[in-house]
Enzyme design. Structure first.
Site, short mmCIF file in Angstrom:
data_model
loop_
_atom_site.label_atom_id
_atom_site.label_comp_id
_atom_site.label_asym_id
_atom_site.label_seq_id
_atom_site.Cartn_x
_atom_site.Cartn_y
_atom_site.Cartn_z
N LYS B 80 0.85 -1.19 0.00
CA LYS B 80 0.00 0.00 0.00
C LYS B 80 0.89 1.25 0.00
CE LYS B 80 -3.85 2.10 2.65
NZ LYS B 80 -4.70 1.98 3.87
N SER B 155 -9.76 2.15 2.99
CA SER B 155 -8.86 2.91 2.14
C SER B 155 -7.88 2.03 1.36
CB SER B 155 -8.06 3.90 2.99
OG SER B 155 -7.21 3.21 3.90
N SER B 179 -10.08 -0.16 7.16
CA SER B 179 -9.45 0.01 5.85
C SER B 179 -8.81 -1.23 5.25
CB SER B 179 -8.41 1.13 5.91
OG SER B 179 -9.05 2.38 5.87
#
Lengths: 491, 490, 96
Positions: B80, B155, B179
């Site tokens: 990420k 997210s 997330s």
């Protein structure tokens, strides 16, 4: 100031603690290093970095707190103080807002006496707290822009906050001198104001005399010398007095002292005051203070300068004129302690330190004051002990001792070696001295008459030529007795 | 070798060991797959294929010398865009950090490198991890591989979508309020948020420091366990990291198959009330029934303060974020606005230009709840209620070993559907955020598809350090169903 | 909890975020929605409840020994900084 008002002053003093590394990162710190050469990702607040507490900062601050008579909290916590400023990499400062490490405390101050030789009045100034926080980086300004050096960012600061407990610029000066000396004795900071190791903000308000309610205060920032503190307070008292005398209200505001213009300027009003949005830092855990460790620290605490001064006066029978000089400088008084430990003659040792040593330090320092530290010279405490000893044993005269003192300061040789190398030991050769005495008596009939008429001091006129002839090596005590015996035998 | 990209770690490990294929071949298979589907999925912000192939060659080299490092040696892991990798961009999907390159490795990256993993790609996300849809990325929206006009969740939407579409074998994400779990549920993969403090946050760009955790995405529970195991452990650089003995999750899973412990599972009434999609409710209930049929004890429990989790979370998370994001100021390494005239101008304009809409919204909210006069009413109150939320869980865990809930109230929604209504977007986190507030571990496990062919996730919440329990419970379900083999049609 | 409307201009100033007029308007509406939703929290009596600042109760985490670690080469900061001169980061003149 007219007689109507009384000034009430509180000080906030930031002191850089002497850790090797920063408070929340392992980046080293050293004053004067090349710009931005002492940072790391944590110091620069690069994305993803986290703070880790340097335990040494807690230890030094606790020591300082104990030295200043504070209570050491059972637990202390870290808060974020949020404000944007380009020298603050995170744009928040890690500090202790809610739960500081040290609570209360006081500093004993001595007000100036009627003259330098007379001790002034003492009193205690109350402290509110001492907490830890991080130093920001350093900004320097050109005509067009500002440059940031982050080396200093993250250095541990102890912020010492007084109660509004000072009532004149002189008291503030006395307080700062006392505080600085206490900190130097505690060894937690070097307190060099020129290097920014000690900085001061002052809160000043006026109130009608004999009233207890505090007036509206202004806060003066950027006071980086004790003389600036004095000047800024005096300026502010004058300024506020004028405002009050003209029936206006003093505005609550933050002002900045300009040492060049010797004036302060308004930075921001109360309405513009920062809204710091303090909240507990989620990255740092609370610190529970180890009581046993505090006990140990307390036990190992050095003597305070004024306690030491009292002890010297009481136990060693030293005069105020000596102790006030000796104890005002931790290096000097520690040097004295060392010398005293090797030869127990406090008065003589103290005299050499306060007179001869300070003179040598002053004449050898570039600035002409005694800022040259003893450590930077070849002088050793043991030299002074030895010197006093040889004088008291009559091996050399006090006059010769002065010569030896200069020599040992310059060369770093011990006094006995100097005496031997230069053949300075006192001559007690009776025959030679007797001959010189007889010669002196014969050459000074007038002085002999005066002496016989009861003016005992007249005998001194005879000593000069003898000392000159022996290059000062004649033992003055031996000389005295011999002259007296010879004059009396003339009858 | 065509579908190496959809293989599990055990298969790949065996294949690499037996020289059926090399790590370079595996990496090439993933690159080919990504080249094929990425235009639809858009999971990556950035990828350096050359660098990944170089790492793969190094792994093959180690293997040829019998110097293989760890269980992940030669296995590509997607990252990420919020985790620092030395020498790679670290943008957090924000224009603010458009040209920033990290000079250091996050702790978890260091651990993965030490285990021999191939660190590949910068996976898309909501800017600074603020969002539940990956729509708030300055680098475009990622699509849900199951239905391209749907969002993948957020997210960590890129991390979830990349795993689901076979672009990476496993990936790392971060979870502040759901997330990891929410996009895992939306994309039909396993996603796990560990106990707060189990994985070091050093090198994770902080959103809300007291809630953030790093965790794995995988297509099955075992792979998640392997990835998790390689990133846990005490780190002196993170003061919130905890000193706990590490567990061998994989062998615990393998043991559990032989002797399945029958746990007591709690079902909180509050999580099955209004607002829950009927199909999700059915799927999760069906799973609970399955557990019951297998001898697990099912208990109805209550988490009475659940209703307050959303406001408590948004106060605490935005307050911390408003302060954490203050360092992005235009001074040292971020975007700096052009033609600035004063220092305040520099701050205001750089931040005004650098931050996207959602980030600004949360900074404003977080600044407000901390500001003078409001602290007690919002932040302090929220922290107090946070204590109550934690206590609810403590009480529940006196009776049960784990708690079963839906991961999300709805399946993945259409792109743009909620982006103009922040409050309804915030309510999407309703089942996941209490776990972050309480600091607990939880994972989301695929439990089937809706009629619209959208994945449904079931959340299993564990006690503090109950990772092996929830992994075991999830694994038991997984191996007795086929859901892990469902693949999106790309 | 206050029903006072949020002063977006003031808060944006504190946060150093420039907002367009449109953004300000939009945010005002959204903030008031969100803050309205937060009023739920008033349903609870929080007297005597300890606030929870950390997810786990850990204390006394620190670095011992005060030993220096590595430093970041200053050239890296120069590379990162939008503007630098003589190894220092340049910003518009700071008046205070």
């Amino acid at each position: 100031m007219s007689n109507k008002y009384e000034a009430v002053i509180g000080l906030e003093i930031h002191v850089q603690l002497k850790t090797k590394t920063k408070m929340f990162s392992s980046a080293p710190y050293e004053y004067g290093a090349e710009a931005n050469s002492l940072t790391d990702p944590v110091v620069l607040a690069l994305p993803g970095t986290l703070p880790v507490l340097n335990y040494e900062a807690i230890e030094l601050c606790a020591k300082l707190g104990l030295m200043l008579g504070c209570e050491i909290a059972d637990i202390c916590k870290w808060d974020r103080k949020n404000y944007f400023y380009p020298d603050s990499p995170k744009n928040y400062q890690l500090t202790q807002n809610e739960e500081p490490l040290c609570i209360g405390g006081s500093v004993e101050i001595e007000m100036p006496g009627p003259s330098r030789n007379i001790e002034g009045k003492h009193r205690f100034v109350s402290l509110n707290r001492i907490h830890l926080e991080e130093d920001p980086g350093k900004l320097s300004h050109t005509a067009f822009d500002s440059l940031i050096d982050f080396n200093r960012a993250g250095v541990p600061l102890a912020e010492i906050v007084t109660e509004p407990n000072l009532y004149s610029s002189d008291e503030a000066v006395a307080f700062l001198n006392s505080l600085k000396n206490l900190i130097l004795y505690s060894g937690v900071s070097n307190c060099d104001m020129e290097k920014g190791q000690m900085r001061c903000d002052a809160n000043i308000s006026l109130r009608a005399k004999r009233t207890s309610e505090l007036g509206t205060r202004s806060e003066i920032k950027n006071l980086n010398s004790i003389s600036n503190v004095k000047a800024a307070i005096e300026y502010e008292i004058k300024r506020q007095t004028q405002i009050l005398n003209s029936n206006h209200l003093v505005a609550q505001e933050t002002r900045r002292w300009d040492a060049n213009k010797m004036q302060s300027f308004s930075l921001r009003s109360k309405e513009e005051a920062h809204d710091y949005r303090y909240f507990p830092d989620p990255d740092l855990m609370p610190v529970v203070i180890d009581r046993a460790r505090i006990k140990e620290l307390k036990k190992a605490l050095p003597e305070s300068p004024l306690d030491r001064q009292r002890r010297y006066q009481k136990d060693l029978d030293l005069p105020y004129t000596i102790t006030s000089v000796l104890c005002a400088n931790v290096n000097l008084s520690n040097f004295f302690e060392k010398a005293l430990a090797q030869y127990d003659s406090p008065k003589a040792i103290a005299n050499y330190i306060v007179n001869d040593l300070l003179r040598e330090l002053a004449s050898n320092s570039k600035t002409g004051d005694s800022s040259l530290s003893i450590e930077a010279t070849k002088m050793k405490a043991g030299f002074i002990s030895e010197l006093v000893e040889v004088v008291e044993l009559g091996i050399i005269s006090k006059q010769i001792a002065k010569e030896v003192f200069s020599e040992m300061f310059q060369s770093g040789k011990n006094p006995k070696l100097i005496i031997e190398e230069k053949g300075l030991s006192q001559s007690n050769d009776d025959t030679m001295i007797k001959a010189l005495c007889l010669e002196a008596i014969a050459n000074n009939p007038k002085a002999i008459t005066q002496y016989k008429d009861g003016n005992l001091k007249a005998i001194n006129a005879l000593k000069g030529p003898i000392m000159k002839a022996t290059k000062g090596k004649a033992n003055p005590l031996v000389l005295d007795t011999m002259l007296q015996d010879l004059i009396e035998s003339l009858d | 070798m065509s579908d190496l990209f959809y293989s599990d770690i055990a298969f790949l490990k065996r294949g690499l060991k037996q020289k059926d294929f090399s790590s370079v071949e595996l990496m090439k298979s993933l690159i080919n797959r990504t080249n094929l589907v990425e235009s639809k999925v858009k999971a990556f912000i950035d990828r350096d294929d050359e660098d990944a192939l170089r790492q793969a060659a190094e792994s093959d080299n180690r293997r040829s010398k019998n110097m293989t490092l760890g269980p992940l040696d030669g296995i590509p892991v997607g990252i990420k865009d919020i985790l620092a990798v030395k020498g790679q961009p670290l943008r957090c999907a924000s224009k603010m950090l458009d040209s920033y390159i990290s000079p250091y490795d996050a702790k978890c990256i260091e651990q993965l490198k030490n285990a021999g993993a191939i660190i590949w790609g910068r996976l898309n996300m909501d800017e600074f991890a603020m969002g539940s849809s990956t729509e708030h990325s300055a680098y475009g929206t990622t699509s849900n591989p199951w239905k391209l006009d749907c969002i993948p969740g957020g997210s960590s939407g890129g991390s979830a979508a990349a795993v689901a579409s076979g672009e990476v074998i496993v990936s790392l994400g971060t979870d502040t309020g759901g997330s990891i779990r929410q996009p895992a549920a939306f994309c039909g993969v396993v996603g796990m948020k560990p106990t707060y403090g189990l994985v070091s946050r050093y090198g994770l760009v902080a959103f809300a420091s007291s809630l953030d955790q790093i965790g794995p995405f995988a297509r099955n529970v075992k792979d998640a366990a392997i990835l998790l195991e390689s990133i846990v452990g005490y780190d002196p650089k993170d003061s919130t990291s905890l000193k706990v003995p590490t567990e061998n999750y994989l062998s615990i899973l393998e043991e559990s198959v032989k002797c399945q412990k029958k746990y007591t599972l709690g079902v909180p009434v509050e999580f099955f009330s209004k607002g829950l999609d009927i199909e999700i409710k059915e799927k999760v209930y069906k799973a609970i029934e399955w557990y019951q049929s297998q001898g697990y004890i099912i208990k109805e429990i209550s988490l009475p303060h659940s209703d307050l989790c959303v406001p408590v979370y948004y106060i605490i998370a935005t307050a911390e974020a408003s302060s954490n994001l203050a360092r992005f100021d235009g001074v040292r390494y971020t975007h700096r606005s052009k033609d600035i005239e004063s220092i305040d101008d520099l701050f205001f304009r750089s931040r005004g230009e650098g931050f996207g809409e959602e980030v600004k919204r949360r900074i404003i909210l977080g600044t407000y709840v901390l500001s003078s006069g409001y602290y007690d009413a919002y932040y302090l109150r929220a922290q107090k209620i946070r204590s109550l939320i934690r206590k609810d869980f403590d009480k529940a865990f006196q009776e049960v070993d784990a708690i079963i809930t839906p991961t999300t109230p709805t399946p993945a929604f259409i792109e743009g559907e909620k982006s103009q209504d922040p409050l309804s977007m915030y309510l999407n986190d309703i089942y996941t955020i209490s776990v972050n507030l309480a600091g607990l571990p939880a994972l989301s496990l695929p439990v089937g598809l809706t009629q619209n062919k959208l994945p449904v996730g079931m959340q299993i919440i564990g006690k503090v350090f109950g990772e092996s329990d929830i992994l075991t419970i999830a694994h038991d379900f997984e191996i007795n169903h086929d859901y892990k083999d469902l693949r999106p049609n790309l | 909890m206050s029903k006072a409307k949020i002063d977006i201009k003031y808060v944006a100033k504190l946060a150093r975020v420039q907002l367009s007029e449109l953004e300000e308007k939009k945010l005002s509406v959204q903030m008031n929605d969100i803050l309205g939703y937060f009023e739920k929290l008033n349903s609870i009596d929080v007297k005597d409840i300890q606030p929870m600042a950390h997810a786990q109760k850990v204390q006394n985490v620190w670095r011992e020994g005060d030993i220096a670690g590595s430093v970041l080469p200053k050239e890296l900061l120069e590379e990162m900084a939008p503007e630098s001169r003589d190894g220092q980061v340049v910003v518009p003149k700071v008046v205070e």
